[in-house]
Design a protein around this motif. Structure first.
Motif, mmCIF file in Angstrom:
data_model
loop_
_atom_site.group_PDB
_atom_site.id
_atom_site.type_symbol
_atom_site.label_atom_id
_atom_site.label_comp_id
_atom_site.label_asym_id
_atom_site.label_seq_id
_atom_site.Cartn_x
_atom_site.Cartn_y
_atom_site.Cartn_z
ATOM 1 N N MET A 1 0.660 -1.062 -0.154
ATOM 2 C CA MET A 1 -0.053 -0.209 0.105
ATOM 3 C C MET A 1 0.801 1.282 -0.014
ATOM 4 O O MET A 1 1.979 1.370 0.825
ATOM 5 N N VAL A 2 0.406 2.187 -0.965
ATOM 6 C CA VAL A 2 1.216 3.315 -0.946
ATOM 7 C C VAL A 2 0.778 4.482 0.146
ATOM 8 O O VAL A 2 -0.538 4.609 -0.036
ATOM 9 N N GLU A 19 3.521 4.425 -9.576
ATOM 10 C CA GLU A 19 3.590 3.399 -8.543
ATOM 11 C C GLU A 19 3.367 2.050 -8.740
ATOM 12 O O GLU A 19 2.147 2.034 -9.473
ATOM 13 N N LYS A 20 4.049 1.110 -8.161
ATOM 14 C CA LYS A 20 3.721 -0.308 -8.415
ATOM 15 C C LYS A 20 3.014 -0.699 -7.290
ATOM 16 O O LYS A 20 3.545 -0.860 -6.271
ATOM 17 N N ARG A 21 1.823 -1.147 -7.471
ATOM 18 C CA ARG A 21 1.075 -1.711 -6.059
ATOM 19 C C ARG A 21 1.146 -3.175 -6.138
ATOM 20 O O ARG A 21 1.107 -3.889 -7.330
ATOM 21 N N ARG A 24 -3.655 -7.208 -4.424
ATOM 22 C CA ARG A 24 -4.434 -7.553 -3.315
ATOM 23 C C ARG A 24 -4.733 -9.246 -3.340
ATOM 24 O O ARG A 24 -4.941 -9.777 -4.435
ATOM 25 N N ASP A 74 -5.359 3.474 -3.007
ATOM 26 C CA ASP A 74 -4.503 3.518 -1.703
ATOM 27 C C ASP A 74 -4.582 4.841 -1.019
ATOM 28 O O ASP A 74 -4.568 4.839 0.336
ATOM 29 N N ASP A 78 -5.077 9.016 -5.267
ATOM 30 C CA ASP A 78 -5.359 8.134 -6.535
ATOM 31 C C ASP A 78 -6.590 8.307 -7.024
ATOM 32 O O ASP A 78 -6.779 8.238 -8.327
#
Length: 288
Positions: A1-2, A19-21, A24, A74, A78
């Motif tokens: 999580m960012v 950003e690379k998440r 889930r 996040d 976003d």
């Protein structure tokens, strides 16, 4: 999580698109997906503005818990970035392609960009706050660059021309959207709000002398009777001024290039003449 704290450490690279998440685990909440979240956020932003958007209120609008939203995003930033890119998708790029030459393409892009800013008043402050590198924003930027590139301006001048046109559109659309919002909040039509505000300061004795040089243009604007007509008329003419300015600068650039070419040719000719003269002198010199 960012997290927001992580983004603060590297703001120049802070974007949901960079950003690379981590994926889930399991399945997301039933009946919820990112598109539905973004659509609801755009409705809320249009109605209430940036300041009133919150994860809690958005979750209530969607009929889910706030924690459910974090399955897909996040942070609130976003959601705003996704919303920004989604409304860039309202610019009709097929119409841009069908418009023909660079002038018509610029007109279509400018009109659609202005319309988007007016329809979504929250977009203006987001333009400088976020990187705007989503897929729709990049496609729009590409079409803008193509149109400007086809003007004939040299590459060193193209960014300036792009700024002249589309920063004008940004400023115009921003002012128009904020004026419309203020009139709506006052419970008045744009025409009534404009007329009442103009009369308020024109009738005030403290402004009479200062407004004297502006009286003629204020009378001219008031003669149209419709704020919408004024918005459209002034925008269309200002855009034509900018397009005409680009045409002038293209021609000036060609003239300058031609002059430089003639100067270089003349210099080359003088150099060759000098070489020929030295060669002939050497042939006739008895000491050689």
């Amino acid at each position: 999580m960012v997290k927001a704290a992580d983004r603060a450490k590297n703001p120049a690279r802070s974007s949901v698109w960079l950003e690379k998440r981590a994926p889930r685990s399991g399945g997301g909440p039933a009946g919820l997906d990112r598109d539905r979240i973004v659509a609801a956020s755009i409705r809320m932003l249009d109605e209430e503005g940036l300041a009133k958007l919150s994860m809690r209120k958005l979750a209530t609008e969607l009929g889910v818990t706030a924690m459910s939203l974090y399955w897909y995003v996040d942070t609130k930033d976003d959601i705003i970035e996704y919303a920004v890119d989604t409304v860039y998708g309202e610019i009709d790029l097929a119409a841009v392609d069908a418009a023909g030459d660079w002038r018509e393409r610029i007109r279509v892009l400018a009109l659609d960009y202005r319309r988007m800013l007016v329809n979504h008043p929250w977009m203006s402050p987001c333009a400088g706050q976020y990187l705007n590198i989503g897929p729709h924003a990049i496609l729009v930027g590409g079409k803008i660059q193509e149109a400007i590139g086809d003007t004939g301006l040299p590459m060193t001048r193209q960014p300036s021309a792009m700024s002249a046109v589309f920063q004008f559109v940004y400023g115009y659309g921003t002012i128009q959207s904020q004026f419309e919002r203020r009139a709506t909040e006052a419970g008045m039509s744009q025409d009534d709000f404009y007329g009442e505000s103009i009369r308020a300061f024109r009738d005030d004795p403290q402004f009479v002398e200062a407004l004297e040089p502006m009286a003629e243009i204020l009378d001219e604007r008031a003669s149209h009777g419709s704020v919408t007509a004024i918005w459209d008329r002034d925008f269309d003419y200002a855009l034509e001024v900018l397009i005409a300015g680009i045409e002038v600068m293209v021609e000036r650039s060609r003239t300058e290039d031609a002059g430089t070419s003639r100067t270089e040719d003349a210099g080359t000719s003088r150099t060759e003449d000098a070489r020929t003269s030295r060669t002939e002198d050497a042939r006739t010199d008895p000491g050689t």
